[in-house]
Enzyme design. Structure first.
Site, PDB file in Angstrom:
ATOM      1  N   GLU A 127       0.850  -1.195   0.000  1.00 57.19           N
ATOM      2  CA  GLU A 127       0.000   0.000   0.000  1.00 57.19           C
ATOM      3  C   GLU A 127       0.877   1.234   0.000  1.00 57.19           C
ATOM      4  O   GLU A 127       2.068   1.153   0.324  1.00 57.19           O
ATOM      5  CB  GLU A 127      -0.887   0.036   1.256  1.00 57.19           C
ATOM      6  CG  GLU A 127      -2.051  -0.929   1.225  1.00 57.19           C
ATOM      7  CD  GLU A 127      -2.943  -0.808   2.452  1.00 57.19           C
ATOM      8  OE1 GLU A 127      -2.620  -0.035   3.366  1.00 57.19           O
ATOM      9  OE2 GLU A 127      -3.955  -1.521   2.480  1.00 57.19           O
ATOM     10  N   HIS A 155      -9.335   9.604   2.495  1.00 59.64           N
ATOM     11  CA  HIS A 155      -8.948   8.489   1.620  1.00 59.64           C
ATOM     12  C   HIS A 155      -9.099   8.939   0.173  1.00 59.64           C
ATOM     13  O   HIS A 155     -10.124   9.517  -0.191  1.00 59.64           O
ATOM     14  CB  HIS A 155      -9.816   7.262   1.886  1.00 59.64           C
ATOM     15  CG  HIS A 155      -9.202   6.020   1.316  1.00 59.64           C
ATOM     16  ND1 HIS A 155      -9.243   5.739  -0.029  1.00 59.64           N
ATOM     17  CD2 HIS A 155      -8.498   5.026   1.897  1.00 59.64           C
ATOM     18  CE1 HIS A 155      -8.593   4.601  -0.243  1.00 59.64           C
ATOM     19  NE2 HIS A 155      -8.131   4.149   0.907  1.00 59.64           N
ATOM     20  N   ARG A 171      -1.148   8.476   1.120  1.00 58.93           N
ATOM     21  CA  ARG A 171      -2.526   8.765   0.717  1.00 58.93           C
ATOM     22  C   ARG A 171      -2.894  10.248   0.798  1.00 58.93           C
ATOM     23  O   ARG A 171      -3.702  10.714   0.006  1.00 58.93           O
ATOM     24  CB  ARG A 171      -3.535   7.890   1.458  1.00 58.93           C
ATOM     25  CG  ARG A 171      -3.384   7.794   2.920  1.00 58.93           C
ATOM     26  CD  ARG A 171      -4.479   6.929   3.516  1.00 58.93           C
ATOM     27  NE  ARG A 171      -4.322   5.505   3.186  1.00 58.93           N
ATOM     28  CZ  ARG A 171      -5.047   4.537   3.732  1.00 58.93           C
ATOM     29  NH1 ARG A 171      -5.966   4.833   4.619  1.00 58.93           N
ATOM     30  NH2 ARG A 171      -4.861   3.290   3.409  1.00 58.93           N
ATOM     31  N   HIS A 227     -11.832   9.809   6.153  1.00 59.20           N
ATOM     32  CA  HIS A 227     -11.624   8.385   6.364  1.00 59.20           C
ATOM     33  C   HIS A 227     -11.206   8.028   7.788  1.00 59.20           C
ATOM     34  O   HIS A 227     -11.756   7.107   8.389  1.00 59.20           O
ATOM     35  CB  HIS A 227     -10.546   7.922   5.387  1.00 59.20           C
ATOM     36  CG  HIS A 227     -10.294   6.451   5.400  1.00 59.20           C
ATOM     37  ND1 HIS A 227     -11.310   5.536   5.266  1.00 59.20           N
ATOM     38  CD2 HIS A 227      -9.143   5.729   5.539  1.00 59.20           C
ATOM     39  CE1 HIS A 227     -10.796   4.310   5.306  1.00 59.20           C
ATOM     40  NE2 HIS A 227      -9.491   4.401   5.480  1.00 59.20           N
ATOM     41  N   ARG A 278      -1.535   8.896   9.201  1.00 57.61           N
ATOM     42  CA  ARG A 278      -1.546   7.456   9.483  1.00 57.61           C
ATOM     43  C   ARG A 278      -1.022   6.686   8.280  1.00 57.61           C
ATOM     44  O   ARG A 278      -1.473   6.897   7.152  1.00 57.61           O
ATOM     45  CB  ARG A 278      -2.971   7.008   9.777  1.00 57.61           C
ATOM     46  CG  ARG A 278      -3.101   5.504   9.909  1.00 57.61           C
ATOM     47  CD  ARG A 278      -4.546   5.091   9.971  1.00 57.61           C
ATOM     48  NE  ARG A 278      -5.209   5.282   8.699  1.00 57.61           N
ATOM     49  CZ  ARG A 278      -5.907   4.337   8.070  1.00 57.61           C
ATOM     50  NH1 ARG A 278      -6.034   3.134   8.586  1.00 57.61           N
ATOM     51  NH2 ARG A 278      -6.488   4.585   6.909  1.00 57.61           N
TER      52      ARG A 278
HETATM   53  C1  LIG Z   1     -14.154   1.539   4.835  1.00 58.17           C
HETATM   54  C2  LIG Z   1     -12.960   1.471   5.763  1.00 58.17           C
HETATM   55  C3  LIG Z   1     -11.854   0.717   5.417  1.00 58.17           C
HETATM   56  C4  LIG Z   1     -10.754   0.640   6.278  1.00 58.17           C
HETATM   57  N1  LIG Z   1      -9.700  -0.170   5.944  1.00 58.17           N
HETATM   58  C5  LIG Z   1      -8.688  -0.320   6.825  1.00 58.17           C
HETATM   59  C6  LIG Z   1      -7.632  -1.253   6.569  1.00 58.17           C
HETATM   60  O1  LIG Z   1      -7.637  -1.950   5.566  1.00 58.17           O
HETATM   61  N2  LIG Z   1      -6.634  -1.352   7.487  1.00 58.17           N
HETATM   62  C7  LIG Z   1      -6.598  -0.608   8.627  1.00 58.17           C
HETATM   63  O2  LIG Z   1      -5.660  -0.739   9.424  1.00 58.17           O
HETATM   64  N3  LIG Z   1      -7.595   0.266   8.896  1.00 58.17           N
HETATM   65  C8  LIG Z   1      -8.634   0.418   8.043  1.00 58.17           C
HETATM   66  N4  LIG Z   1      -9.646   1.280   8.336  1.00 58.17           N
HETATM   67  C9  LIG Z   1      -9.618   1.983   9.625  1.00 58.17           C
HETATM   68  C10 LIG Z   1      -9.974   0.982  10.723  1.00 58.17           C
HETATM   69  O3  LIG Z   1     -11.035   0.194  10.287  1.00 58.17           O
HETATM   70  C11 LIG Z   1     -10.360   1.684  12.007  1.00 58.17           C
HETATM   71  O4  LIG Z   1      -9.425   2.643  12.358  1.00 58.17           O
HETATM   72  C12 LIG Z   1     -10.466   0.678  13.144  1.00 58.17           C
HETATM   73  O5  LIG Z   1     -11.309  -0.369  12.753  1.00 58.17           O
HETATM   74  C13 LIG Z   1     -10.998   1.356  14.382  1.00 58.17           C
HETATM   75  O6  LIG Z   1     -11.375   0.371  15.312  1.00 58.17           O
HETATM   76  P1  LIG Z   1     -12.096   0.825  16.636  1.00 58.17           P
HETATM   77  O7  LIG Z   1     -12.433  -0.413  17.366  1.00 58.17           O
HETATM   78  O8  LIG Z   1     -11.300   1.856  17.319  1.00 58.17           O
HETATM   79  O9  LIG Z   1     -13.427   1.578  16.142  1.00 58.17           O
HETATM   80  P2  LIG Z   1     -14.685   0.985  15.374  1.00 58.17           P
HETATM   81  O10 LIG Z   1     -14.367  -0.277  14.707  1.00 58.17           O
HETATM   82  O11 LIG Z   1     -15.238   2.072  14.542  1.00 58.17           O
HETATM   83  O12 LIG Z   1     -15.695   0.671  16.563  1.00 58.17           O
HETATM   84  C14 LIG Z   1     -16.315   1.714  17.282  1.00 58.17           C
HETATM   85  C15 LIG Z   1     -17.454   1.133  18.095  1.00 58.17           C
HETATM   86  O13 LIG Z   1     -17.975   2.124  18.973  1.00 58.17           O
HETATM   87  C16 LIG Z   1     -19.385   2.136  18.896  1.00 58.17           C
HETATM   88  N5  LIG Z   1     -19.857   3.459  19.334  1.00 58.17           N
HETATM   89  C17 LIG Z   1     -19.605   4.675  18.805  1.00 58.17           C
HETATM   90  N6  LIG Z   1     -20.212   5.630  19.532  1.00 58.17           N
HETATM   91  C18 LIG Z   1     -20.851   5.010  20.546  1.00 58.17           C
HETATM   92  C19 LIG Z   1     -21.662   5.447  21.624  1.00 58.17           C
HETATM   93  N7  LIG Z   1     -21.987   6.726  21.827  1.00 58.17           N
HETATM   94  N8  LIG Z   1     -22.160   4.511  22.477  1.00 58.17           N
HETATM   95  C20 LIG Z   1     -21.897   3.188  22.306  1.00 58.17           C
HETATM   96  N9  LIG Z   1     -21.154   2.720  21.287  1.00 58.17           N
HETATM   97  C21 LIG Z   1     -20.630   3.621  20.425  1.00 58.17           C
HETATM   98  C22 LIG Z   1     -19.668   1.784  17.450  1.00 58.17           C
HETATM   99  O14 LIG Z   1     -20.996   1.375  17.273  1.00 58.17           O
HETATM  100  C23 LIG Z   1     -18.643   0.668  17.259  1.00 58.17           C
HETATM  101  O15 LIG Z   1     -19.106  -0.531  17.821  1.00 58.17           O
HETATM  102  C24 LIG Z   1     -10.763   1.368   7.492  1.00 58.17           C
HETATM  103  C25 LIG Z   1     -11.875   2.139   7.836  1.00 58.17           C
HETATM  104  C26 LIG Z   1     -12.971   2.185   6.990  1.00 58.17           C
HETATM  105  C27 LIG Z   1     -14.167   2.999   7.397  1.00 58.17           C
END
Ligand SMILES: Cc1cc2nc3c(=O)[nH]c(=O)nc-3n(C[C@H](O)[C@H](O)[C@H](O)COP(=O)(O)OP(=O)(O)OC[C@H]3O[C@@H](n4cnc5c(N)ncnc54)[C@H](O)[C@@H]3O)c2cc1C
Length: 543
Positions: free
Chosen positions: A131, A247, A293, A354, A389
């Site tokens: 990437e 992105h 990116r 993103h 990032r």
């Molecule tokens: C389309 C896309 C593709 C991506 N591809 C990649 C990749 O290939 N590689 C990579 O490293 N990163 C990638 N990323 C980034 C990566 O997915 C995220 O940074 C990572 O998954 C974040 O994980 P997290 O657990 O911190 O948050 P999330 O996975 O977003 O989880 C957040 C959680 O908090 C909950 N929540 C939010 N607010 C509240 C509230 N008020 N009360 C209760 N629950 C709440 C949500 O419902 C969810 O369950 C991508 C992101 C996207 C959107």
């Protein structure tokens, strides 16, 4: 840095005698990769309650495509992955954190495989993708472009064996309960049971990012920055709020949700062309489509300004027949829905919001400045990413810091006493003098404003206009008590937007993903430092 916004401490209308009370050892807000990985670790020591505001499947983690970065390929070494991360981070990474996270990479992949993750392989060996910003094959992926779905399937399966973990879906975290800078749990609005108080010895904030603050985003509807706003109200320190990553390649078709087209597609030979078919990235960076990116996003923006088009095109037609459908089945399917054949048609794309680089400041143990409150994943700012990032480092960070947060909270809570305290949460009587408002209209206006004035390129006058406009919307939105989570969500979005705007105004230079057209140079002498907000007490700290 002074914020001029002082949202009231609690959005909740307290009427304590009538609220159900729930007690747990560790409360985790958010059920993405960070929250669920934390739950697995914390459950080794304690009872865990995970709340998520929507269905379990709704998180950025679930939609991640490209993969997880780990230095496991031939000739690769953690030292090289560290160097690449530091380069992209543009002088603001915490090198100790980068080293720790990167060195954990191979172990994280082994652990996931041990839990049953089925990553893509060829003749038994893991396939590694490339990437932008990674000069070598380093990205572990699953089912082509469905890495997030496979990761979350694996973690949820692992959790299904854990009798100490309970998960509440459709349970919205409204506020953290704090006294004297110590956290005792949270106020939760559960769709089935209404408002409840959850008392916890330790709370972990894992609520993810804020892409929904922008009109164009790859993030699902849950990513509204709630965790950052509720942490701010509770006097947690928030850092690097100006750094929002865009992105470069999101499907741009009217009527289609803004589906991300993974960087790995460019890593495997996809090229960007303008409406005349010119491969314009060669004019902007020697690495062309594989430049970092932020560079690709900015180049696309500059190029469409030059050509007067609304978008550019991703061209995969030079790949062998059938290859795209096999390697990127999700992308091929989405394009088919709009009658775009990836083998012969060009795919319309443009950038969109993103990833939130900044967030709630967390140390190497995932602790925040609030006692008994940890933060991990995209909601946290650990210092791994600096000012930008490196692709696929965020799932790695979510998994590494999720484990650490779970350990910190679980281990400490096993040693501490139950934490139901007589917090002084006096019942609320005052109410707004303003009339009801159209929340959807405020939200849409904010998202358009952020896209126009606080997007890929910023300048002082646009940021100042954004700041004034947000103040105006706040003046009649923030004093209300809403009986719906939508209202709280809009109040959170306004709070977080204001912090992002102020940080962007404050940083009078360009660095990483923060591009000021009125200050195009990076100014190490003045700005190699972080901008930090803490309710009632904000500052700039050395990087
Ligand atoms: C389309 C896309 C593709 C991506 N591809 C990649 C990749 O290939 N590689 C990579 O490293 N990163 C990638 N990323 C980034 C990566 O997915 C995220 O940074 C990572 O998954 C974040 O994980 P997290 O657990 O911190 O948050 P999330 O996975 O977003 O989880 C957040 C959680 O908090 C909950 N929540 C939010 N607010 C509240 C509230 N008020 N009360 C209760 N629950 C709440 C949500 O419902 C969810 O369950 C991508 C992101 C996207 C959107």
């Amino acid at each position: 840095m002074k914020t001029h916004i002082e949202p009231r401490r609690y959005l909740t209308r307290f009427d304590l005698p009538y609220f159900p009370h729930v007690v747990t050892d560790v409360l985790i807000l958010g059920a993405g990769a960070a929250g669920l990985r934390a739950a697995i670790e914390a459950a080794k020591y304690a009872n865990v309650l995970v709340v998520t505001k929507d269905a379990l499947s709704e998180s950025n983690s679930e939609y991640a495509q490209g993969g997880i970065a780990a230095a496991i390929g031939p000739g690769d070494q953690p030292r090289l992955h560290v160097d690449d991360t530091l380069t992209v981070g543009a002088g603001l990474c915490n090198e100790q954190v980068v080293r720790m996270v990167v060195e954990e990479g191979p172990r994280v992949i082994d652990e996931l495989i041990g839990w049953g993750a089925e990553f893509d392989r060829e003749r038994g060996k893991l396939l590694l993708a490339r990437e932008g910003g990674h000069p070598r094959q380093r990205i572990v992926h699953a089912r082509g472009d469905a890495t997030g779905a496979e990761l979350m399937r694996t973690i949820r399966h692992r959790i299904s064996d854990e009798h100490r973990i309970r998960i509440a879906e459709n349970a919205f975290a409204v506020d953290l309960l704090t006294q004297n800078r110590s956290c005792y749990g949270a106020v939760i609005y559960d769709r089935a049971y209404g408002t409840m108080i959850v008392w916890a010895k330790y709370t972990i904030l894992a609520t993810g990012g804020l892409g929904q603050l922008y009109r164009e985003t790859t993030n699902p509807a849950v990513a509204t920055g709630d965790g950052l706003a509720l942490a701010y109200r509770a006097e947690a320190r928030l850092t690097d709020m100006e750094f929002v990553q865009f992105h470069p390649t999101t499907l741009y078709v009217a009527g289609a949700s803004r589906s991300l087209i993974s960087e790995a597609v460019r890593g495997e030979g996809g090229v960007l062309r303008d409406g005349d078919g010119d491969r314009f990235m060669l004019q902007y960076h020697p690495d062309a489509e594989l430049a970092p990116r932020d560079v690709v996003s900015r180049s696309i923006l500059q190029h469409v300004k030059k050509t007067g088009d609304t978008n550019v095109y991703l061209d995969l037609t030079a790949m062998p027949p059938g290859y795209v459908a096999k390697r990127f089945p999700g992308l091929a399917q989405i394009c088919r829905n709009f009658d775009i054949d990836v083998a012969s048609d060009m795919i319309p794309v443009r950038p969109s919001a993103h990833y939130m680089v900044g967030g709630v400041e967390a140390d190497m143990q995932a602790r925040t400045n609030i006692d008994r409150l940890c933060a991990c994943g995209e909601a946290a700012c650990t210092g791994l990413h600096g000012a930008n990032r490196l692709g696929s480092n965020s799932l790695l960070e979510a998994l590494v810091f999720g484990r650490i947060a779970g350990w910190t909270a679980g281990e400490a809570s096993a040693k501490s006493q139950p934490s139901i305290l007589p917090l002084s949460l006096s019942p609320t009587t005052d109410s707004s003098q303003h009339r009801e408002i159209d929340l959807a209209d405020v939200e849409n206006s904010l998202r358009s404003l952020m896209w126009r004035q606080v997007g890929i390129e910023r300048d002082s006058s646009g940021l100042q206009r954004a700041s004034d406009r947000i103040d105006f919307w706040c003046s009649y939105t923030m004093d209300k008590y809403f009986s719906t989570t939508r209202g709280c969500q809009v109040q959170n979005m306004l709070t977080v937007a204001k912090l992002a705007v102020l940080a962007a105004l404050g940083r009078q230079e360009s660095r990483g993903v923060h591009v000021r057209v009125d200050f195009p140079e990076t100014d190490d002498a003045r700005w190699r430092k972080h901008i930090t907000f803490q309710r009632g007490n904000s500052d700039e700290t050395a990087g």
